[in-house]
Design a protein around this motif. Structure first.
Motif, PDB file in Angstrom:
ATOM      1  N   LEU A  72       0.418 -32.067 -11.704  1.00 49.44           N
ATOM      2  CA  LEU A  72       1.161 -30.969 -11.071  1.00 49.44           C
ATOM      3  C   LEU A  72       0.207 -29.991 -10.389  1.00 49.44           C
ATOM      4  O   LEU A  72       0.519 -29.452  -9.316  1.00 49.44           O
ATOM      5  CB  LEU A  72       2.014 -30.243 -12.115  1.00 49.44           C
ATOM      6  CG  LEU A  72       3.187 -31.049 -12.701  1.00 49.44           C
ATOM      7  CD1 LEU A  72       3.881 -30.253 -13.796  1.00 49.44           C
ATOM      8  CD2 LEU A  72       4.172 -31.432 -11.610  1.00 49.44           C
ATOM      9  N   ALA A  73      -0.957 -29.753 -11.000  1.00 46.59           N
ATOM     10  CA  ALA A  73      -1.913 -28.827 -10.394  1.00 46.59           C
ATOM     11  C   ALA A  73      -2.458 -29.385  -9.087  1.00 46.59           C
ATOM     12  O   ALA A  73      -2.646 -28.653  -8.107  1.00 46.59           O
ATOM     13  CB  ALA A  73      -3.059 -28.561 -11.391  1.00 46.59           C
ATOM     14  N   ILE A  74      -2.746 -30.687  -9.083  1.00 43.88           N
ATOM     15  CA  ILE A  74      -3.232 -31.298  -7.832  1.00 43.88           C
ATOM     16  C   ILE A  74      -2.176 -31.170  -6.736  1.00 43.88           C
ATOM     17  O   ILE A  74      -2.479 -30.812  -5.582  1.00 43.88           O
ATOM     18  CB  ILE A  74      -3.592 -32.763  -8.083  1.00 43.88           C
ATOM     19  CG1 ILE A  74      -4.808 -32.865  -9.012  1.00 43.88           C
ATOM     20  CG2 ILE A  74      -3.875 -33.477  -6.762  1.00 43.88           C
ATOM     21  CD1 ILE A  74      -5.125 -34.278  -9.445  1.00 43.88           C
ATOM     22  N   LEU A  75      -0.930 -31.470  -7.059  1.00 39.01           N
ATOM     23  CA  LEU A  75       0.146 -31.415  -6.050  1.00 39.01           C
ATOM     24  C   LEU A  75       0.375 -29.991  -5.570  1.00 39.01           C
ATOM     25  O   LEU A  75       0.708 -29.766  -4.403  1.00 39.01           O
ATOM     26  CB  LEU A  75       1.438 -31.991  -6.635  1.00 39.01           C
ATOM     27  CG  LEU A  75       1.416 -33.492  -6.956  1.00 39.01           C
ATOM     28  CD1 LEU A  75       2.711 -33.909  -7.646  1.00 39.01           C
ATOM     29  CD2 LEU A  75       1.209 -34.317  -5.695  1.00 39.01           C
ATOM     30  N   ALA A  76       0.194 -29.010  -6.467  1.00 43.03           N
ATOM     31  CA  ALA A  76       0.428 -27.620  -6.077  1.00 43.03           C
ATOM     32  C   ALA A  76      -0.610 -27.133  -5.083  1.00 43.03           C
ATOM     33  O   ALA A  76      -0.344 -26.214  -4.295  1.00 43.03           O
ATOM     34  CB  ALA A  76       0.445 -26.730  -7.315  1.00 43.03           C
ATOM     35  N   ARG A  77      -1.810 -27.724  -5.125  1.00 40.82           N
ATOM     36  CA  ARG A  77      -2.871 -27.277  -4.215  1.00 40.82           C
ATOM     37  C   ARG A  77      -2.786 -27.925  -2.833  1.00 40.82           C
ATOM     38  O   ARG A  77      -3.475 -27.514  -1.918  1.00 40.82           O
ATOM     39  CB  ARG A  77      -4.239 -27.595  -4.847  1.00 40.82           C
ATOM     40  CG  ARG A  77      -4.586 -26.710  -6.036  1.00 40.82           C
ATOM     41  CD  ARG A  77      -6.057 -26.851  -6.387  1.00 40.82           C
ATOM     42  NE  ARG A  77      -6.393 -28.209  -6.777  1.00 40.82           N
ATOM     43  CZ  ARG A  77      -6.364 -28.655  -8.028  1.00 40.82           C
ATOM     44  NH1 ARG A  77      -6.004 -27.836  -9.020  1.00 40.82           N
ATOM     45  NH2 ARG A  77      -6.713 -29.903  -8.311  1.00 40.82           N
ATOM     46  N   ILE A  78      -1.939 -28.960  -2.679  1.00 42.03           N
ATOM     47  CA  ILE A  78      -1.846 -29.642  -1.382  1.00 42.03           C
ATOM     48  C   ILE A  78      -0.902 -28.858  -0.467  1.00 42.03           C
ATOM     49  O   ILE A  78       0.275 -28.642  -0.802  1.00 42.03           O
ATOM     50  CB  ILE A  78      -1.341 -31.082  -1.554  1.00 42.03           C
ATOM     51  CG1 ILE A  78      -2.272 -31.870  -2.481  1.00 42.03           C
ATOM     52  CG2 ILE A  78      -1.236 -31.771  -0.194  1.00 42.03           C
ATOM     53  CD1 ILE A  78      -1.759 -33.257  -2.795  1.00 42.03           C
TER      54      ILE A  78
END
Length: 452
Positions: free
Chosen positions: A82-88
């Motif tokens: 979720l953190a990776i997706l939030a930064r995109i």
């Protein structure tokens, strides 16, 4: 209505009607082409955006796939995904979102207040249950969904196209979307250009129509002057013709009176004078001379009746058209020696006095032409009436002639007079001719049909 007004109405109104029809067709065609162009542009833009969304989702999957495929389903692994997706992010309003199968928001980088909430029953302004529709698209494999959503940069609700996929093992729906304001702007621009094109076209057509109307008006004025001059000439010719016809009729009656009645009366006078002298001298031939004078007097009376009948047949007033035609046919057959076949099927069809006289004169003129020019041996005459019309047909087996000579036959009178009588009653006149068969057919509307 004056001739000038009639010319203007008959020339300008059809032109204006044609221009109006052309304008409507141009508007319709331009609008149709504009809509087709708008739909084509919309389809092209949406196709490019669908491809763009697939690329974004593919890029996001490539980033989280190593964590998703390691087989670990613990909370820490999911948090890292979720953190990776939030930064995109892409663009001003491009982001990714994640929901579970129950419609609960797992991650939303632009609207943090939605995280952890159950949005299963949330609908857009059109009444579409957004999360349910997105989950259905992801599960069926189509992936694309069109709905309305709040744009983060402006805070306004606008159209959005999303593409979603399922992470089946975790029961997550991963997706992203693109707002479609640029599509609406492009379509609006196309429609504005179409409207501007229609306005420019209408202005050009109106200018051409104005020039055409002015030209037609000028031509109408010139034609009006020409028609007035032509009408004056025709009126003069008509007046001269009427006077000529009157003089010809008077000359004919004068010749018949002089060559027929006058000579008979002079002969009768001599017979009576001779019988008087013979009576005075006691001559036995006096009675025979008196009988001869009486016979000649009867002939004179018959000649007066014939001339009177030619001027106006009394049978028309007393017994009607069929009887007058029968007498005319009998006299013509006796005088000309031609074989006449006469059929009367007029029945109870009503005829006005003027129409009966016209039909009688038409037949009289036709028989005169046959006697003088046709060299025929037989003539067929039929007179029939219906509820709507009365028809007279005359056919002979003569040498025929060219119908183009219609205006020159019988010294310019003959058949032309027949045609003018028919046109006066609003009827139809047909003439066909070839060697061995010449047929004249006259059809007049019955008085009942005329009143109806």
């Amino acid at each position: 209505m004056q001739l000038k007004s009639k010319i203007a109405a008959l020339s300008i109104l059809p032109l204006l009607f044609a221009v109006a029809v052309v304008c409507m067709l141009v508007i319709f065609q331009n609008q149709r082409l504009g809509e087709q162009q708008a739909r084509l542009i919309e389809s092209s833009i949406l196709a490019s955006k669908r491809a763009e969304l697939k690329n974004y989702v593919g890029m996001a999957l490539s980033l989280v796939t190593p964590l998703y495929d390691n087989g670990r389903d613990d909370a820490e692994t999911k948090r890292r995904v979720l953190a990776i997706l939030a930064r995109i992010n892409f663009g001003a309003d491009g982001y990714f979102f994640v929901y579970d199968r129950q419609g609960r928001n797992m991650m939303h980088p632009r609207q943090g207040e939605l995280v952890g909430k159950d949005l299963w029953d949330m609908t857009d302004p059109r009444g579409l249950p957004v999360i349910q529709a997105l989950l259905a698209s992801a599960q069926t494999g189509s992936g694309f969904q069109h709905y309305a959503w709040q744009k983060p940069s402006t805070g306004e609700v606008t159209d959005k196209l999303a593409y979603v996929v399922m992470l089946e093992r975790w029961g997550w729906m991963l997706g992203t979307g693109i707002y479609l304001e640029d599509v609406d702007q492009a379509i609006a621009q196309v429609r504005d250009e179409v409207a501007g094109g229609i306005y420019a076209t209408m202005l050009a057509i109106a200018s051409v129509a104005l020039v055409a109307v002015l030209l037609v008006f000028a031509g109408g004025l010139a034609l009006n002057v020409s028609e007035h001059r032509l009408a004056d000439r025709k009126l003069q010719l008509l007046t001269q013709r009427i006077v000529s016809l009157q003089e010809e009729e008077r000359s004919r009656v004068s010749r018949e009176l002089h060559d027929g009645i006058s000579q008979l009366l002079v002969s009768i006078k001599f017979q009576f004078e001779l019988s008087g002298l013979e009576l005075s001298a006691g001559n036995s031939q006096a009675l025979e001379t008196l009988h001869k004078g009486t016979e000649r007097l009867a002939g004179a009376i018959g000649e007066v009746r014939r001339i009177s009948h030619d001027l106006h047949p009394s049978l028309l007033d007393t017994l009607g058209l069929p009887a007058a035609v029968g007498q005319l046919v009998a006299e013509f057959e006796q005088r000309s020696g031609l074989r006449i076949e006469y059929q009367n099927e007029l029945g109870d069809t009503p005829l006005s006095d003027g129409m009966a006289v016209a039909l009688f004169r038409i037949l009289q003129e036709a028989l005169t032409n046959i006697e003088r020019h046709a060299q025929a041996s037989s003539v067929a005459i039929s007179l029939d009436g219906r509820a709507q019309q009365v028809r007279l047909r005359v056919r002979d087996d003569g040498i025929g002639f060219s119908p183009r000579q219609l205006d020159t036959v019988n010294g310019g009178i003959g058949l032309r007079n027949i045609r003018e009588r028919v046109e006066h009653f609003g009827g139809r006149f047909a003439l066909t001719s070839q060697p061995g068969r010449t047929e004249l057919m006259v059809t007049l509307p019955a008085p009942a049909a005329t009143l109806g």
